[in-house]
Design a protein around this motif. Structure first.
Motif, PDB file in Angstrom:
ATOM      1  N   ASP A   1       0.830  -1.207   0.000  1.00  0.00           N
ATOM      2  CA  ASP A   1       0.000   0.000   0.000  1.00  0.00           C
ATOM      3  C   ASP A   1       0.862   1.253   0.000  1.00  0.00           C
ATOM      4  O   ASP A   1       0.541   2.245  -0.668  1.00  0.00           O
ATOM      5  CB  ASP A   1      -0.920   0.011   1.219  1.00  0.00           C
ATOM      6  CG  ASP A   1      -2.058  -0.985   1.085  1.00  0.00           C
ATOM      7  OD1 ASP A   1      -2.301  -1.448  -0.043  1.00  0.00           O
ATOM      8  OD2 ASP A   1      -2.698  -1.299   2.103  1.00  0.00           O
ATOM      9  N   GLU A   2       1.960   1.220   0.736  1.00  0.00           N
ATOM     10  CA  GLU A   2       2.847   2.389   0.787  1.00  0.00           C
ATOM     11  C   GLU A   2       3.451   2.662  -0.584  1.00  0.00           C
ATOM     12  O   GLU A   2       3.498   3.810  -1.043  1.00  0.00           O
ATOM     13  CB  GLU A   2       3.973   2.162   1.805  1.00  0.00           C
ATOM     14  CG  GLU A   2       4.957   3.323   1.880  1.00  0.00           C
ATOM     15  CD  GLU A   2       6.146   3.033   2.778  1.00  0.00           C
ATOM     16  OE1 GLU A   2       6.973   3.963   2.974  1.00  0.00           O
ATOM     17  OE2 GLU A   2       6.267   1.897   3.269  1.00  0.00           O
ATOM     18  N   GLU A   3       3.909   1.608  -1.258  1.00  0.00           N
ATOM     19  CA  GLU A   3       4.502   1.793  -2.585  1.00  0.00           C
ATOM     20  C   GLU A   3       3.475   2.326  -3.583  1.00  0.00           C
ATOM     21  O   GLU A   3       3.769   3.226  -4.376  1.00  0.00           O
ATOM     22  CB  GLU A   3       5.074   0.458  -3.085  1.00  0.00           C
ATOM     23  CG  GLU A   3       6.316  -0.001  -2.334  1.00  0.00           C
ATOM     24  CD  GLU A   3       6.718  -1.410  -2.698  1.00  0.00           C
ATOM     25  OE1 GLU A   3       7.939  -1.701  -2.712  1.00  0.00           O
ATOM     26  OE2 GLU A   3       5.821  -2.247  -2.962  1.00  0.00           O
ATOM     27  N   ALA A   4       2.271   1.783  -3.525  1.00  0.00           N
ATOM     28  CA  ALA A   4       1.255   2.158  -4.510  1.00  0.00           C
ATOM     29  C   ALA A   4       0.643   3.518  -4.239  1.00  0.00           C
ATOM     30  O   ALA A   4       0.428   4.303  -5.174  1.00  0.00           O
ATOM     31  CB  ALA A   4       0.162   1.087  -4.555  1.00  0.00           C
ATOM     32  N   HIS A   5       0.345   3.819  -2.996  1.00  0.00           N
ATOM     33  CA  HIS A   5      -0.432   5.015  -2.678  1.00  0.00           C
ATOM     34  C   HIS A   5       0.413   6.204  -2.217  1.00  0.00           C
ATOM     35  O   HIS A   5       0.062   7.351  -2.474  1.00  0.00           O
ATOM     36  CB  HIS A   5      -1.486   4.683  -1.629  1.00  0.00           C
ATOM     37  CG  HIS A   5      -2.430   3.597  -2.058  1.00  0.00           C
ATOM     38  ND1 HIS A   5      -3.240   3.708  -3.165  1.00  0.00           N
ATOM     39  CD2 HIS A   5      -2.671   2.366  -1.543  1.00  0.00           C
ATOM     40  CE1 HIS A   5      -3.945   2.603  -3.312  1.00  0.00           C
ATOM     41  NE2 HIS A   5      -3.620   1.769  -2.346  1.00  0.00           N
ATOM     42  N   GLU A   6       1.504   5.922  -1.561  1.00  0.00           N
ATOM     43  CA  GLU A   6       2.346   7.024  -1.081  1.00  0.00           C
ATOM     44  C   GLU A   6       3.498   7.326  -2.040  1.00  0.00           C
ATOM     45  O   GLU A   6       3.892   8.482  -2.194  1.00  0.00           O
ATOM     46  CB  GLU A   6       2.880   6.699   0.309  1.00  0.00           C
ATOM     47  CG  GLU A   6       1.778   6.574   1.369  1.00  0.00           C
ATOM     48  CD  GLU A   6       2.329   6.269   2.752  1.00  0.00           C
ATOM     49  OE1 GLU A   6       3.516   6.590   3.002  1.00  0.00           O
ATOM     50  OE2 GLU A   6       1.574   5.707   3.577  1.00  0.00           O
ATOM     51  N   LYS A   7       4.009   6.301  -2.683  1.00  0.00           N
ATOM     52  CA  LYS A   7       5.118   6.497  -3.614  1.00  0.00           C
ATOM     53  C   LYS A   7       4.658   6.516  -5.073  1.00  0.00           C
ATOM     54  O   LYS A   7       5.477   6.668  -5.978  1.00  0.00           O
ATOM     55  CB  LYS A   7       6.169   5.399  -3.413  1.00  0.00           C
ATOM     56  CG  LYS A   7       6.819   5.425  -2.037  1.00  0.00           C
ATOM     57  CD  LYS A   7       7.908   4.366  -1.933  1.00  0.00           C
ATOM     58  CE  LYS A   7       8.583   4.396  -0.559  1.00  0.00           C
ATOM     59  NZ  LYS A   7       9.654   3.358  -0.448  1.00  0.00           N
ATOM     60  N   ASN A   8       3.338   6.360  -5.301  1.00  0.00           N
ATOM     61  CA  ASN A   8       2.752   6.404  -6.654  1.00  0.00           C
ATOM     62  C   ASN A   8       3.425   5.431  -7.619  1.00  0.00           C
ATOM     63  O   ASN A   8       3.667   5.747  -8.790  1.00  0.00           O
ATOM     64  CB  ASN A   8       2.816   7.828  -7.219  1.00  0.00           C
ATOM     65  CG  ASN A   8       1.904   8.775  -6.484  1.00  0.00           C
ATOM     66  OD1 ASN A   8       0.793   8.400  -6.104  1.00  0.00           O
ATOM     67  ND2 ASN A   8       2.364   9.992  -6.270  1.00  0.00           N
ATOM     68  N   MET A   9       3.710   4.241  -7.123  1.00  0.00           N
ATOM     69  CA  MET A   9       4.277   3.201  -7.983  1.00  0.00           C
ATOM     70  C   MET A   9       3.165   2.358  -8.592  1.00  0.00           C
ATOM     71  O   MET A   9       2.051   2.299  -8.087  1.00  0.00           O
ATOM     72  CB  MET A   9       5.240   2.323  -7.171  1.00  0.00           C
ATOM     73  CG  MET A   9       6.495   3.054  -6.702  1.00  0.00           C
ATOM     74  SD  MET A   9       7.484   2.099  -5.513  1.00  0.00           S
ATOM     75  CE  MET A   9       7.951   0.683  -6.507  1.00  0.00           C
ATOM     76  N   THR A  10       3.469   1.711  -9.705  1.00  0.00           N
ATOM     77  CA  THR A  10       2.513   0.819 -10.356  1.00  0.00           C
ATOM     78  C   THR A  10       3.284  -0.305 -11.032  1.00  0.00           C
ATOM     79  O   THR A  10       4.503  -0.436 -10.875  1.00  0.00           O
ATOM     80  CB  THR A  10       1.620   1.590 -11.347  1.00  0.00           C
ATOM     81  OG1 THR A  10       0.562   0.736 -11.786  1.00  0.00           O
ATOM     82  CG2 THR A  10       2.405   2.097 -12.555  1.00  0.00           C
ATOM     83  N   ARG A  11       2.584  -1.127 -11.783  1.00  0.00           N
ATOM     84  CA  ARG A  11       3.185  -2.276 -12.463  1.00  0.00           C
ATOM     85  C   ARG A  11       2.597  -2.409 -13.865  1.00  0.00           C
ATOM     86  O   ARG A  11       1.524  -1.911 -14.164  1.00  0.00           O
ATOM     87  CB  ARG A  11       2.864  -3.574 -11.702  1.00  0.00           C
ATOM     88  CG  ARG A  11       3.533  -3.727 -10.335  1.00  0.00           C
ATOM     89  CD  ARG A  11       4.841  -4.487 -10.452  1.00  0.00           C
ATOM     90  NE  ARG A  11       5.475  -4.677  -9.144  1.00  0.00           N
ATOM     91  CZ  ARG A  11       5.201  -5.672  -8.308  1.00  0.00           C
ATOM     92  NH1 ARG A  11       4.258  -6.558  -8.608  1.00  0.00           N
ATOM     93  NH2 ARG A  11       5.855  -5.783  -7.172  1.00  0.00           N
ATOM     94  N   PHE A  12       3.318  -3.143 -14.714  1.00  0.00           N
ATOM     95  CA  PHE A  12       2.707  -3.690 -15.918  1.00  0.00           C
ATOM     96  C   PHE A  12       1.778  -4.808 -15.440  1.00  0.00           C
ATOM     97  O   PHE A  12       2.216  -5.735 -14.762  1.00  0.00           O
ATOM     98  CB  PHE A  12       3.755  -4.265 -16.864  1.00  0.00           C
ATOM     99  CG  PHE A  12       4.752  -3.258 -17.372  1.00  0.00           C
ATOM    100  CD1 PHE A  12       4.339  -2.180 -18.143  1.00  0.00           C
ATOM    101  CD2 PHE A  12       6.111  -3.401 -17.102  1.00  0.00           C
ATOM    102  CE1 PHE A  12       5.253  -1.257 -18.625  1.00  0.00           C
ATOM    103  CE2 PHE A  12       7.029  -2.480 -17.581  1.00  0.00           C
ATOM    104  CZ  PHE A  12       6.606  -1.401 -18.337  1.00  0.00           C
ATOM    105  N   TYR A  13       0.515  -4.722 -15.795  1.00  0.00           N
ATOM    106  CA  TYR A  13      -0.461  -5.705 -15.304  1.00  0.00           C
ATOM    107  C   TYR A  13      -0.232  -7.078 -15.940  1.00  0.00           C
ATOM    108  O   TYR A  13       0.008  -8.075 -15.260  1.00  0.00           O
ATOM    109  CB  TYR A  13      -1.873  -5.192 -15.608  1.00  0.00           C
ATOM    110  CG  TYR A  13      -2.982  -6.178 -15.368  1.00  0.00           C
ATOM    111  CD1 TYR A  13      -3.250  -6.660 -14.089  1.00  0.00           C
ATOM    112  CD2 TYR A  13      -3.789  -6.615 -16.424  1.00  0.00           C
ATOM    113  CE1 TYR A  13      -4.285  -7.559 -13.866  1.00  0.00           C
ATOM    114  CE2 TYR A  13      -4.824  -7.500 -16.215  1.00  0.00           C
ATOM    115  CZ  TYR A  13      -5.071  -7.974 -14.939  1.00  0.00           C
ATOM    116  OH  TYR A  13      -6.103  -8.852 -14.728  1.00  0.00           O
ATOM    117  N   ARG A  14      -0.307  -7.148 -17.247  1.00  0.00           N
ATOM    118  CA  ARG A  14      -0.079  -8.411 -17.959  1.00  0.00           C
ATOM    119  C   ARG A  14       0.296  -8.102 -19.396  1.00  0.00           C
ATOM    120  O   ARG A  14      -0.490  -7.522 -20.148  1.00  0.00           O
ATOM    121  CB  ARG A  14      -1.345  -9.285 -17.931  1.00  0.00           C
ATOM    122  CG  ARG A  14      -1.200 -10.589 -18.721  1.00  0.00           C
ATOM    123  CD  ARG A  14      -2.423 -11.507 -18.588  1.00  0.00           C
ATOM    124  NE  ARG A  14      -3.650 -10.904 -19.037  1.00  0.00           N
ATOM    125  CZ  ARG A  14      -4.742 -10.770 -18.283  1.00  0.00           C
ATOM    126  NH1 ARG A  14      -4.735 -11.182 -17.032  1.00  0.00           N
ATOM    127  NH2 ARG A  14      -5.831 -10.209 -18.776  1.00  0.00           N
TER     128      ARG A  14
END
Length: 397
Positions: A139-152
């Motif tokens: 949650d910290e990486e996604a919401h506080e650091k605005n990180m994401t991933r290639f989904y598929r």
């Protein structure tokens, strides 16, 4: 003024399309202008036509079918077939069909009240890697650091029974302001900043070119065997953190527990597909759905080894410098050569944020091929998929 294609600045593929003056529907282009569009798609791989937010589902469907002479225009099947909505499929949450044009899918994010293209109330959900990866971001990486991933990373295709579509059209109708940035951090420290919800593309030709000469030779003679009902087969499993393939933990659905399947409908496709216009070789494989990999010398790699082999081949091509992440603006119509690129959803949306898109791809009447190269490797094609209204001699002239 004829149709004009302008290569995207700073990219090794992709082009912007300017339609002829007075033309608001690319499905109604003249034969000459459509030939330019067809050849441009195969050369540039991804075409973007701005200001198409009013394009009807019927016109989008018609445009999509025009790129493939083998499509049955009277009853062309959506590229994923009916399995797209199976309750065990990993694709089941990815949108809903337009009632009047079921080959066109409504994708996006958020709640939309009844009235859009004859639909009732619909709650759309953007695919997120949290549902699909074995080791998602915190949650910290996604919401506080605005990180994401290639989904598929994938090719649009049922990969069972139906042949892969030649192209996909994707229309952004309602798109949030492109001000929110998110960052993809790779396992080797590489980084890619994208706009929220960008669609990422890589060139299969680049992926092939990045292979060593020895691996190119092996790839040209290789066949990918896909699992029966592949999106159901992989549903209990989880993906690698780069979205290229699945983690092998023996969690896949046993073959005898799948819906009824036929051996004749299992897709056995070349690992390398030849572009019918440029004659370039494209490494085209859906790494998540692979079941076996067979080489010309008789070597057969089963599930885990096949996944490891294609992951090794695919990984260099998704380095940030090779990725075109399309940052959506309202009205963008992206047309991409589904037999020459892989693509991936990125990003995640916050509660209350909304997006609405139309997507269309049509199952081909013919599988892709590998042209025989100078060393004699590969499978020679007996015919080539060409667009409606044009013959092979016109395209290759």
């Amino acid at each position: 003024m004829p149709v004009v294609l302008t290569p995207l600045e700073g990219r090794n593929f992709g082009a912007k399309v300017t339609l002829p003056e007075g033309c608001n529907d690319p499905s109604e282009l003249s034969e000459v202008d459509f030939k330019t569009l067809y050849e441009g798609l195969h050369k540039h791989l991804v075409l973007v036509i701005p200001a198409m937010e009013n394009l009807s589902p019927k016109s989008q469907w018609k445009l999509t079918t025009l790129f493939d002479s083998t499509c049955d225009r009277t009853g062309a099947a959506y590229g994923h077939g009916k399995e797209f909505r199976h309750d065990k499929s990993v694709l089941r949450k990815d949108g809903t069909s337009v009632p009047s044009q079921p080959q066109v899918q409504v994708l996006g994010q958020g709640f939309w009240q009844a009235g859009h293209e004859g639909l009732g109330d619909v709650n759309l959900r953007h695919p997120v890697h949290f549902d699909f990866h074995r080791d998602p971001l915190t949650d910290e990486e996604a919401h506080e650091k605005n990180m994401t991933r290639f989904y598929r990373w994938h090719i649009d295709s049922a990969l069972y029974g139906l042949s892969p579509p030649v192209c996909t059209t994707l229309l952004g109708i309602h798109v949030p302001p492109s001000t929110k940035k998110q960052k993809i951090v790779y396992d080797d420290g590489d980084e890619l900043e994208v706009n929220q919800g960008a669609t990422a593309f890589v060139s299969g030709a680049t992926a092939f070119d990045l292979l060593s000469p020895e691996d190119q030779e092996k790839a040209l003679g290789a066949t990918v065997v896909y699992a029966p009902h592949p999106y159901i087969f992989i549903s209990p499993a989880k993906a690698t953190s780069d979205g290229l393939t699945m983690v092998s933990e023996k969690k896949e659905m046993p073959l005898d527990e799948l819906p009824p399947w036929e051996e004749s409908k299992i897709k056995r496709l070349p690992l390398v597909w030849t572009n019918p216009v440029t004659k370039k070789h494209h490494l085209q494989v859906h790494g998540c759905c692979i079941y076996q990999l067979k080489f010309a010398d008789g070597t057969v790699l089963d599930l885990e080894d096949a996944r490891n082999a294609v992951h090794k081949m695919m990984r260099p091509a998704i380095a940030s410098k090779y990725v075109y992440a399309h940052n959506w603006e309202a009205g963008d119509l992206a047309i991409f050569f589904n037999r020459g690129v892989w693509h991936s959803v990125t990003g995640q949306f916050s509660p209350g944020e909304k997006r609405l898109m139309h997507q269309c791809n049509i199952a081909s009447g013919q599988d892709p091929f590998t042209l025989t190269d100078r060393s004699g490797l590969g499978v020679a094609a007996e015919s080539e998929v060409v667009p409606k209204g044009l013959n092979k001699e016109q395209i290759l002239a």
